[in-house]
Design an enzyme around this catalytic site. Structure first.
Site, mmCIF file in Angstrom:
data_model
loop_
_atom_site.group_PDB
_atom_site.id
_atom_site.type_symbol
_atom_site.label_atom_id
_atom_site.label_comp_id
_atom_site.label_asym_id
_atom_site.label_seq_id
_atom_site.Cartn_x
_atom_site.Cartn_y
_atom_site.Cartn_z
ATOM 1 N N SER A 202 42.006 96.383 19.800
ATOM 2 C CA SER A 202 40.827 95.544 19.904
ATOM 3 C C SER A 202 39.638 96.205 20.573
ATOM 4 O O SER A 202 38.494 95.864 20.272
ATOM 5 C CB SER A 202 41.168 94.256 20.655
ATOM 6 O OG SER A 202 41.673 94.533 21.951
ATOM 7 N N HIS A 230 43.672 91.485 14.781
ATOM 8 C CA HIS A 230 42.351 91.951 14.383
ATOM 9 C C HIS A 230 42.303 92.511 12.969
ATOM 10 O O HIS A 230 41.199 92.688 12.439
ATOM 11 C CB HIS A 230 41.854 93.018 15.360
ATOM 12 C CG HIS A 230 41.486 92.480 16.699
ATOM 13 N ND1 HIS A 230 40.197 92.138 17.048
ATOM 14 C CD2 HIS A 230 42.255 92.201 17.783
ATOM 15 C CE1 HIS A 230 40.183 91.679 18.296
ATOM 16 N NE2 HIS A 230 41.419 91.718 18.761
ATOM 17 N N LYS A 261 40.043 85.318 14.682
ATOM 18 C CA LYS A 261 39.232 86.471 14.320
ATOM 19 C C LYS A 261 38.680 86.288 12.899
ATOM 20 O O LYS A 261 37.568 85.838 12.721
ATOM 21 C CB LYS A 261 40.050 87.759 14.428
ATOM 22 C CG LYS A 261 40.758 87.974 15.765
ATOM 23 C CD LYS A 261 39.820 88.009 16.933
ATOM 24 C CE LYS A 261 40.495 88.405 18.231
ATOM 25 N NZ LYS A 261 41.447 87.448 18.777
#
Length: 437
Positions: A202, A230, A261
């Site tokens: 991240s 992610h 996300k």
């Protein structure tokens, strides 16, 4: 601005409880280098109230470019996602008011689980209330006498899950499959073993070396667990994450992930073999002892999952924007590492300069993320820029110009830049770029 000395339990050292015992409340936020820098500079990049959407945000009463948000596909404020959330809220109410095992399961939970499993090609999936809880649920898998090998840069929630479990934890150097291979070779060959890694990390936005990890895991008979928070929704031809990106989906034994996300909502999931998912449903405390994912979040996630698959231009758009931003910032002499994701980290160094750089960028009209230890190594502070499919070419230029101005203002050391490339056509020119606007 946070007054660390006053508001952060920054009481005088060695405070004593009334009975003379050392006081458990005697904790100081200024033990953090980043928070010391906040106190010294008077700049606070954290807990800033804002209202964001469409690649921009309202901060301190003015509009700025939002370059610090993980809504990579730009779906959190899409009217269709909002409508789905509103419909679920009106039909089912604001909360289930209970855990999944008792009264907290709606038809929407089962629908979302089926859809996630079908999307990732797994036998089953379990939906939980947050992405953090999806990772904490892994603790139930890691039993006495078992081994877990964890990437040194794994997300804090993976680290906590492994610590909560009863297995022995061994950390391998970030992205270093050869180091992992040696650790597994030296370990008990009969003990059950798991390799746990983020798919996309991240802070730096780099990817795990999945081909090398799968070869090592296969050689030593270890299971591979990948946190796709992610990358699921973003990478791969169909947006199924690093497994699809590398053509190795079948090598991943268990996924964890989040809807916060790419899927415009909040909540988390685990996806994998039916037996494993069933075990976690009845054994993982993070699943059993939490109120369930609320109706509005479920409705939003279902709609966003549809849109992410129906509108692949979003993935193409944000990845192209990120490639261009890396090139532009590097051409300006900034320390930007290679990458293929919408996370573009700019190396700054010490904490004080990092928070000053953050403030200078905000003054120039761009909101970013200031990142220090423990999210990155001590002395390796960075400004984390994240892009969204809803950013325009004008937004990108504003980010580049803001960095140039902020670097001059803060005296950020820069290498002599190569000649800046001539501007080409707008990123994603054509129908998809028009939709992105």
């Amino acid at each position: 601005m946070v007054d660390v000395a006053r508001d952060g339990a920054g009481v005088p050292a060695a405070r004593r409880s009334p009975g003379g015992r050392a006081d458990v409340f005697d904790k100081r936020l200024d033990a953090s280098a980043m928070l010391r820098a906040v106190a010294e500079t008077g700049v606070s990049p954290f807990y800033r109230p804002m209202r964001a959407g469409g690649g921009e945000a309202r901060v301190d009463g003015r509009s700025v470019v939002m370059a610090g948000c993980n809504d990579y596909l730009g779906l959190a404020h899409d009217p269709r996602v909002i409508a789905a959330a509103t419909g679920a809220l009106e039909r089912y109410g604001a909360s289930c008011s209970g855990a999944r095992t008792l009264n907290g399961t709606l038809p929407l939970h089962g629908e979302l689980e089926s859809r996630i499993a079908a999307f990732l090609g797994t036998e089953d999936a379990a939906v939980v209330t947050t992405g953090l809880q999806a990772n904490l649920a892994l603790a139930a898998l890691f039993g006495p006498g078992e081994l877990v090998f964890s990437d040194a840069a794994n997300h804090a929630s993976l680290i906590d899950a492994i610590r909560l479990g009863a297995a022995r934890r061994t950390v391998y150097r970030h992205g270093d499959a050869a180091h992992l291979d040696g650790l597994l070779a030296a370990a008990d060959p009969h003990a059950a073993a798991a390799v746990v890694t983020d798919g996309m990390f991240s802070m730096d936005g780099d990817l795990c070396p999945l081909p090398a990890l799968t070869a090592v895991a296969r050689r030593h008979g270890a299971r591979l667990v990948v946190d796709g928070a992610h990358d699921i929704g973003l990478l791969g031809e169909g947006g199924r994450g690093v497994g699809e990106h590398f053509g190795l989906r079948e090598e991943i034994g268990l996924y964890t992930g989040t809807f916060s996300k790419c899927f415009g909502s909040t909540g988390g999931f685990l996806a994998g073999p039916a037996e494993v998912i069933g075990y976690l449903r009845y054994s993982a405390r993070a699943v059993l002892f939490s109120a369930s994912m609320p109706p509005a979040a479920l409705g939003a996630a279902l709609a966003a999952l549809d849109l992410a698959q129906q509108e692949p231009w979003r993935r193409d758009r944000v990845l192209r924007l990120a490639a261009r931003l890396r090139s532009e910032l590097r051409a300006s002499g900034l320390d930007v590492r290679d990458g293929v994701t919408p996370v573009v980290p700019v190396r700054v160094g010490d904490d004080a300069r990092c928070v000053r750089m953050w403030q200078a960028l905000l003054d120039e009209g761009v909101y970013t993320n200031a990142v220090g230890a423990p999210a990155v190594p001590e002395g390796g502070c960075l400004i984390r820029v994240t892009l969204q499919a809803t950013h325009t070419d004008a937004h990108l230029e504003r980010i580049v110009d803001a960095f140039a101005a902020a670097a001059r203002r803060t005296g950020l050391p820069r290498e002599t830049p190569p000649p800046r490339p001539a501007k080409g056509p707008a990123v994603g020119a054509g129908a998809s770029a028009e939709r992105a606007r």
